[in-house]
Design a protein around this motif. Structure first.
Motif, PDB file in Angstrom:
ATOM      1  N   ILE A   1     -12.050 -17.431  -1.422  1.00 53.93           N
ATOM      2  CA  ILE A   1     -11.777 -16.867  -2.740  1.00 53.93           C
ATOM      3  C   ILE A   1     -12.192 -17.852  -3.833  1.00 53.93           C
ATOM      4  O   ILE A   1     -12.812 -17.465  -4.842  1.00 53.93           O
ATOM      5  N   ARG A   2     -11.881 -19.125  -3.641  1.00 53.64           N
ATOM      6  CA  ARG A   2     -12.302 -20.141  -4.622  1.00 53.64           C
ATOM      7  C   ARG A   2     -13.821 -20.183  -4.723  1.00 53.64           C
ATOM      8  O   ARG A   2     -14.386 -20.300  -5.815  1.00 53.64           O
ATOM      9  N   ARG A   3     -14.476 -20.072  -3.578  1.00 53.84           N
ATOM     10  CA  ARG A   3     -15.948 -20.088  -3.565  1.00 53.84           C
ATOM     11  C   ARG A   3     -16.511 -18.856  -4.276  1.00 53.84           C
ATOM     12  O   ARG A   3     -17.465 -18.956  -5.045  1.00 53.84           O
ATOM     13  N   PHE A   4     -15.907 -17.699  -4.003  1.00 53.85           N
ATOM     14  CA  PHE A   4     -16.390 -16.467  -4.625  1.00 53.85           C
ATOM     15  C   PHE A   4     -16.112 -16.458  -6.128  1.00 53.85           C
ATOM     16  O   PHE A   4     -16.900 -15.906  -6.901  1.00 53.85           O
ATOM     17  N   ILE A   5     -14.997 -17.064  -6.547  1.00 53.86           N
ATOM     18  CA  ILE A   5     -14.691 -17.130  -7.976  1.00 53.86           C
ATOM     19  C   ILE A   5     -15.711 -18.017  -8.689  1.00 53.86           C
ATOM     20  O   ILE A   5     -16.194 -17.687  -9.781  1.00 53.86           O
ATOM     21  N   ARG A   6     -16.059 -19.153  -8.057  1.00 49.52           N
ATOM     22  CA  ARG A   6     -17.047 -20.039  -8.678  1.00 49.52           C
ATOM     23  C   ARG A   6     -18.406 -19.357  -8.830  1.00 49.52           C
ATOM     24  O   ARG A   6     -19.108 -19.558  -9.817  1.00 49.52           O
ATOM     25  N   SER A   7     -18.770 -18.559  -7.818  1.00 49.08           N
ATOM     26  CA  SER A   7     -20.057 -17.857  -7.890  1.00 49.08           C
ATOM     27  C   SER A   7     -19.940 -16.492  -8.572  1.00 49.08           C
ATOM     28  O   SER A   7     -20.929 -15.774  -8.689  1.00 49.08           O
ATOM     29  N   VAL A   8     -18.724 -16.142  -9.006  1.00 52.33           N
ATOM     30  CA  VAL A   8     -18.433 -14.866  -9.656  1.00 52.33           C
ATOM     31  C   VAL A   8     -18.989 -13.702  -8.818  1.00 52.33           C
ATOM     32  O   VAL A   8     -19.699 -12.830  -9.309  1.00 52.33           O
ATOM     33  N   ASN A   9     -18.664 -13.710  -7.539  1.00 49.73           N
ATOM     34  CA  ASN A   9     -19.143 -12.679  -6.616  1.00 49.73           C
ATOM     35  C   ASN A   9     -18.088 -11.582  -6.513  1.00 49.73           C
ATOM     36  O   ASN A   9     -17.165 -11.644  -5.692  1.00 49.73           O
ATOM     37  N   GLN A  10     -18.216 -10.580  -7.356  1.00 49.49           N
ATOM     38  CA  GLN A  10     -17.209  -9.519  -7.398  1.00 49.49           C
ATOM     39  C   GLN A  10     -17.139  -8.745  -6.086  1.00 49.49           C
ATOM     40  O   GLN A  10     -16.057  -8.348  -5.645  1.00 49.49           O
ATOM     41  N   LEU A  11     -18.293  -8.500  -5.465  1.00 45.01           N
ATOM     42  CA  LEU A  11     -18.323  -7.712  -4.235  1.00 45.01           C
ATOM     43  C   LEU A  11     -17.419  -8.317  -3.177  1.00 45.01           C
ATOM     44  O   LEU A  11     -16.562  -7.640  -2.603  1.00 45.01           O
TER      45      LEU A  11
ATOM     46  N   GLY B   1      -1.788  -6.456  -6.133  1.00 42.41           N
ATOM     47  CA  GLY B   1      -3.019  -5.682  -5.996  1.00 42.41           C
ATOM     48  C   GLY B   1      -3.568  -5.243  -7.336  1.00 42.41           C
ATOM     49  O   GLY B   1      -4.777  -5.315  -7.593  1.00 42.41           O
ATOM     50  N   ALA B   2      -2.679  -4.795  -8.220  1.00 42.22           N
ATOM     51  CA  ALA B   2      -3.117  -4.348  -9.546  1.00 42.22           C
ATOM     52  C   ALA B   2      -3.696  -5.507 -10.349  1.00 42.22           C
ATOM     53  O   ALA B   2      -4.744  -5.376 -11.003  1.00 42.22           O
ATOM     54  N   ARG B   3      -3.023  -6.664 -10.312  1.00 44.53           N
ATOM     55  CA  ARG B   3      -3.506  -7.821 -11.047  1.00 44.53           C
ATOM     56  C   ARG B   3      -4.837  -8.320 -10.496  1.00 44.53           C
ATOM     57  O   ARG B   3      -5.718  -8.730 -11.264  1.00 44.53           O
ATOM     58  N   TRP B   4      -5.014  -8.275  -9.180  1.00 48.79           N
ATOM     59  CA  TRP B   4      -6.251  -8.756  -8.572  1.00 48.79           C
ATOM     60  C   TRP B   4      -7.436  -7.873  -8.976  1.00 48.79           C
ATOM     61  O   TRP B   4      -8.504  -8.376  -9.332  1.00 48.79           O
ATOM     62  N   ILE B   5      -7.247  -6.572  -8.927  1.00 48.37           N
ATOM     63  CA  ILE B   5      -8.318  -5.659  -9.329  1.00 48.37           C
ATOM     64  C   ILE B   5      -8.663  -5.865 -10.797  1.00 48.37           C
ATOM     65  O   ILE B   5      -9.844  -5.915 -11.182  1.00 48.37           O
ATOM     66  N   GLN B   6      -7.633  -6.025 -11.632  1.00 50.68           N
ATOM     67  CA  GLN B   6      -7.868  -6.218 -13.060  1.00 50.68           C
ATOM     68  C   GLN B   6      -8.609  -7.530 -13.311  1.00 50.68           C
ATOM     69  O   GLN B   6      -9.526  -7.586 -14.147  1.00 50.68           O
TER      70      GLN B   6
ATOM     71  N   SER C   1     -12.690  -8.070 -14.660  1.00 50.21           N
ATOM     72  CA  SER C   1     -12.929  -8.755 -15.932  1.00 50.21           C
ATOM     73  C   SER C   1     -14.028  -9.799 -15.835  1.00 50.21           C
ATOM     74  O   SER C   1     -14.505 -10.298 -16.857  1.00 50.21           O
ATOM     75  N   LEU C   2     -14.436 -10.151 -14.606  1.00 46.16           N
ATOM     76  CA  LEU C   2     -15.470 -11.163 -14.435  1.00 46.16           C
ATOM     77  C   LEU C   2     -16.832 -10.587 -14.790  1.00 46.16           C
ATOM     78  O   LEU C   2     -17.136  -9.442 -14.485  1.00 46.16           O
ATOM     79  N   ALA C   3     -17.659 -11.390 -15.397  1.00 43.74           N
ATOM     80  CA  ALA C   3     -19.045 -11.002 -15.678  1.00 43.74           C
ATOM     81  C   ALA C   3     -19.910 -11.624 -14.599  1.00 43.74           C
ATOM     82  O   ALA C   3     -20.184 -12.815 -14.618  1.00 43.74           O
ATOM     83  N   ALA C   4     -20.328 -10.809 -13.634  1.00 45.82           N
ATOM     84  CA  ALA C   4     -20.998 -11.344 -12.446  1.00 45.82           C
ATOM     85  C   ALA C   4     -22.477 -11.547 -12.685  1.00 45.82           C
ATOM     86  O   ALA C   4     -23.152 -10.701 -13.238  1.00 45.82           O
ATOM     87  N   PRO C   5     -23.016 -12.720 -12.219  1.00 43.94           N
ATOM     88  CA  PRO C   5     -24.460 -12.890 -12.199  1.00 43.94           C
ATOM     89  C   PRO C   5     -25.047 -12.160 -11.013  1.00 43.94           C
ATOM     90  O   PRO C   5     -24.346 -11.498 -10.259  1.00 43.94           O
ATOM     91  N   GLU C   6     -26.345 -12.319 -10.818  1.00 47.88           N
ATOM     92  CA  GLU C   6     -27.004 -11.642  -9.700  1.00 47.88           C
ATOM     93  C   GLU C   6     -26.513 -12.236  -8.391  1.00 47.88           C
ATOM     94  O   GLU C   6     -26.511 -13.446  -8.194  1.00 47.88           O
ATOM     95  N   ASP C   7     -26.060 -11.404  -7.481  1.00 49.36           N
ATOM     96  CA  ASP C   7     -25.627 -11.841  -6.165  1.00 49.36           C
ATOM     97  C   ASP C   7     -26.008 -10.781  -5.164  1.00 49.36           C
ATOM     98  O   ASP C   7     -26.796  -9.891  -5.450  1.00 49.36           O
ATOM     99  N   ALA C   8     -25.410 -10.885  -3.975  1.00 44.68           N
ATOM    100  CA  ALA C   8     -25.742  -9.908  -2.933  1.00 44.68           C
ATOM    101  C   ALA C   8     -25.389  -8.500  -3.378  1.00 44.68           C
ATOM    102  O   ALA C   8     -26.073  -7.534  -3.042  1.00 44.68           O
ATOM    103  N   GLY C   9     -24.296  -8.386  -4.154  1.00 40.13           N
ATOM    104  CA  GLY C   9     -23.929  -7.062  -4.614  1.00 40.13           C
ATOM    105  C   GLY C   9     -24.969  -6.453  -5.527  1.00 40.13           C
ATOM    106  O   GLY C   9     -25.235  -5.258  -5.480  1.00 40.13           O
ATOM    107  N   ASP C  10     -25.613  -7.298  -6.367  1.00 39.71           N
ATOM    108  CA  ASP C  10     -26.644  -6.778  -7.254  1.00 39.71           C
ATOM    109  C   ASP C  10     -27.837  -6.257  -6.474  1.00 39.71           C
ATOM    110  O   ASP C  10     -28.455  -5.270  -6.844  1.00 39.71           O
ATOM    111  N   LYS C  11     -28.178  -6.944  -5.392  1.00 35.66           N
ATOM    112  CA  LYS C  11     -29.301  -6.500  -4.572  1.00 35.66           C
ATOM    113  C   LYS C  11     -29.023  -5.137  -3.968  1.00 35.66           C
ATOM    114  O   LYS C  11     -29.912  -4.290  -3.875  1.00 35.66           O
TER     115      LYS C  11
END
Length: 727
Positions: free
Chosen positions: A216-226, A271-276, A280-290
């Motif tokens: 989770i810390r890694r995904f937050i740093r890379s802003v990987n919403q997926l 769960g509600a707070r996590w989704i919210q 709110s994150l502005a994700a850069p290009e990642d696997a989800g963007d592809k």
């Protein structure tokens, strides 16, 4: 034009898939009218022909998809050929070696072509090979709990390595990254179950929590919403399993339900707070963007999945905990009135609380509905059901997204169906009424001024109509329902395509596949009949797609013209195909040599009747020579160790176990050496399966008493036939 290209590619893929499925069904039926050369020669020729088709299409402009599809067909046909060789020569049914060889060929194609279907197929084949190596379908091998944990843990570790490689772009497949992450974490969740793995679960709970925090810390740093959202989904599954474990450990005591209410509240809030937070994150290009650029909005799908999961899980455990608390902890004389009051209060208050967080609001509303509707049905309070139907209808009207509205539309239909079913006491009539009502609801969208609300009503009515009609085909239990539904699906596919409704088109297409697959196995047809019908469907699909493509207005296609073919890549692909043909040739040649020059022996057997994953029906054999000698109890060999066994001919002509062969010893007249392996309980000779035509296994089991074997001078053997009497 892009939509039309996707439509044509889908048609070609479905047609090709139907033809390949027909091929698998045909050989799985083990049709007795064909001898072994009539089975093997067409397969080898088909591999060569499909490779030739790939060479031709690869040189044609705008045929990149079809050239890759033909190469994928080459690889699938090779896998079928491996299975048919084993089936034809009755050797090593469902062996992990088959999947391992197929896996290696698929990996080679994936490296050369870099097409995602090859990566996915290789991933599946690799897992099958690994699993069957330890847990084969032939025979049974019992491991201690610690060994099972080690085997499964190694698989989780392997998926972790694959995820690291793919997420770091060393393995160019975001799909494999997602699969390996899901499977690896899923295995850890499974092993953390205290009810199944009492001695080891604590360690895997620690591993899961530690890995989740780190990732989770890694995904937050890379802003990987997926992956953040998907991790939330996995954590939800983990927490639900912990809840169930606590339920069994506490044995539904009062303390559990009190603690459970706190757990439910924290789960819904978290769960509600996590989704919210993730949204709110502005994700850069990642696997989800592809994935999004390929036409699938992955983040929105995961957000919807996580939202629905939190609501569904929160509703389930909240309802169970609250009902248990009322019934077991409190001492009300009439708890049904209390439950009904809680249901009404929660339903009405959450219907009105439109400013509350949507996840919290809808979860509490769903809990109120479950308790209220359940109590109304059980306690003869059917008069309250219209209130709950109105509440779900209001929730549908005030929903902020299509996913929320779809959820409450489904709730409205379920409650209405339960109410109608209770009054009519006829499932078939209830489903019929609902099926007819859904198109009417969809048509009413014309009178709604809010475009989003109108579209939600239209699409929900459409989806509900197809799903309820699907259920009606089972309740009706008549081929007329199946035929009418099939015609309806065809009409809906055509209308959705004409109206350019991509979501409805994909949904109907997937539902059509499920309907065909389900009904195939719901009929009494044999595999051979299914093969013919699938082949016909495949040819029709390809022909219709080709005609539709030819009639398309000539214009610049969305697909880029095929680039010049790399000579090195072409040579690599050619080398893989040649290697596949050599593998088949070696297997066939080796088996034919044994059949032509091997010594004929007869062994007494004890048959069973299972089914192979790829090769159809077969009789699983147990020989009298498989029983270990008494000396094994004092000096038991290692599992998997090769054991050359000396067998001797008896006066009846049947061979029996004599001794273990030792280097340098001389065989006596009437003796032969048969190679085997010790599996911990008995000796296996690689001839424990005999393939039979579909549906004949029981008869073979009843009659067969002896196996005719061809034995090579090397000690390897093949089964030729089964007999009722000794020679």
């Amino acid at each position: 034009m892009k939509t039309k290209t996707a439509f044509h590619n889908t048609g070609y893929a479905l047609g090709c898939g139907s033809l390949l499925a027909a091929l698998v069904y045909f050989f799985a039926s083990n049709w007795g009218a064909l001898d072994r050369w009539q089975k093997l020669t067409p397969l080898v020729m088909l591999v060569i022909a499909l490779y030739g088709l790939y060479v031709y299409l690869a040189s044609r402009p705008h045929r990149q998809f079809l050239s890759r599809l033909s190469l994928l067909s080459v690889n699938v046909t090779f896998g079928v050929s491996l299975a048919v060789v084993g089936q034809t020569y009755n050797s090593h049914a469902d062996s992990y070696v088959l999947f391992l060889i197929w896996f290696v060929a698929t990996i080679a194609f994936a490296i050369a072509v870099r097409w995602q279907p090859f990566y996915v197929l290789a991933y599946v084949l690799g897992h099958l090979a690994y699993w069957l190596a330890f847990f084969p379908t032939i025979g049974s091998r019992d491991y201690a709990d610690g060994i099972v944990i080690l085997i499964v843990s190694a698989l989780a570790l392997l998926n972790g390595i694959i995820y690291v490689l793919s997420s770091s772009k060393r393995l160019p497949s975001p799909v494999i990254a997602f699969l390996s992450y899901t499977v690896g974490m899923g295995i850890v969740i499974l092993l953390s179950n205290s009810l199944a793995f009492e001695a080891y679960y604590v360690w895997f709970n620690i591993v899961f929590i530690g890995a989740t925090v780190f990732l989770i810390r890694r995904f937050i740093r890379s802003v990987n919403q997926l992956y953040l959202l998907w991790t939330g989904l996995l954590v939800s599954i983990f927490l639900v399993m912990k809840y169930v474990e606590l339920l069994f450990h506490f044995e539904a005591a009062e303390a559990f339900f009190v603690t459970g209410l706190i757990f439910v509240g924290l789960f819904i809030w978290g769960g509600a707070r996590w989704i919210q937070y993730v949204r709110s994150l502005a994700a850069p290009e990642d696997a989800g963007d592809k994935v999004e650029r390929s036409g699938i909005n992955a983040r929105d799908m995961i957000i919807r999945a996580l939202t629905v999961t939190v609501i569904a899980v929160g509703t389930l455990i909240g309802t169970v905990t609250l009902i248990g608390f009322i019934l077991l902890v409190t001492e009300f004389d009439h708890p049904e009135y209390v439950l009904s009051g809680i249901g009404l209060m929660a339903t009405l208050s959450m219907t009105a609380a439109r400013k509350l967080n949507s996840v919290v609001r809808y979860t509490l509303l769903a809990i109120g509905l479950c308790i209220g509707v359940g109590t109304a049905l059980v306690a003869d309070q059917a008069g309250l059901l219209p209130i709950y139907i109105a509440a779900t209808a209001i929730a549908f009207y005030s929903g902020k997204s299509f996913a929320e509205r779809a959820l409450w539309f489904a709730g409205t239909i379920v409650i209405a169906g339960l109410s109608l079913g209770q009054q009519l006491e006829d499932v078939k009539l209830t489903l019929t009424i609902l099926t007819v009502a859904m198109p009417v609801l969809a048509w009413l969208h014309r009178f709604i001024r809010n475009p989003e609300l109108g579209r939600a009503l239209k699409m929900c009515g459409y989806y509900a109509f197809l799903l309820i009609f699907f259920a009606l085909t089972f309740a009706g239990e008549h081929y007329a329902y199946d035929g009418l539904y099939a015609l309806t699906l065809i009409a809906c596919i055509a209308l959705a395509h004409r109206a350019d409704e991509s979501a409805a088109y994909r949904f109907t297409l997937v539902l059509s596949g499920l309907f065909v697959a389900w009904k195939y196995y719901d009929t009494a047809w044999k595999l051979l009949h299914k093969s013919w019908s699938l082949a016909l469907i495949g040819f029709v699909l390809i022909a219709v797609t080709y005609i539709a493509e030819r009639r398309t207005i000539k214009a610049e296609r969305a697909e880029k013209p095929a680039a010049g073919r790399s000579r090195l890549r072409f040579l690599g692909i050619t080398a893989v195909v040649v290697a596949q043909l050599l593998v088949l040739s070696v297997q066939i040649g080796r088996s034919e040599t044994i059949l032509a020059s091997g010594q004929t022996i007869y062994l007494e057997l004890l048959p069973l009747d299972p089914r192979s994953l790829l090769q159809g029906d077969y009789v699983e054999l147990r020989y009298t020579v498989s029983a270990p000698p008494a000396s094994f109890t004092q000096n038991e060999p290692h599992i998997g160790r090769k054991l050359p066994v000396v067998i001797a001919r008896t006066p009846s002509g049947v061979y029996e176990f004599k001794r273990l062969y030792e280097d340098g010893t001389t065989l006596q007249p009437g003796e032969a050496v048969l190679n085997g392996k010790w599996n911990g309980y008995r000796i296996e000779y690689g001839i424990e399966s005999f393939f039979v035509p579909e549906g004949t296994g029981i008869e073979t089991q009843r009659k067969a008493k002896y196996a005719e074997i061809r034995l090579a001078s090397s000690g390897n053997a093949l089964i030729v036939a089964l007999h009722e009497t000794a020679p």
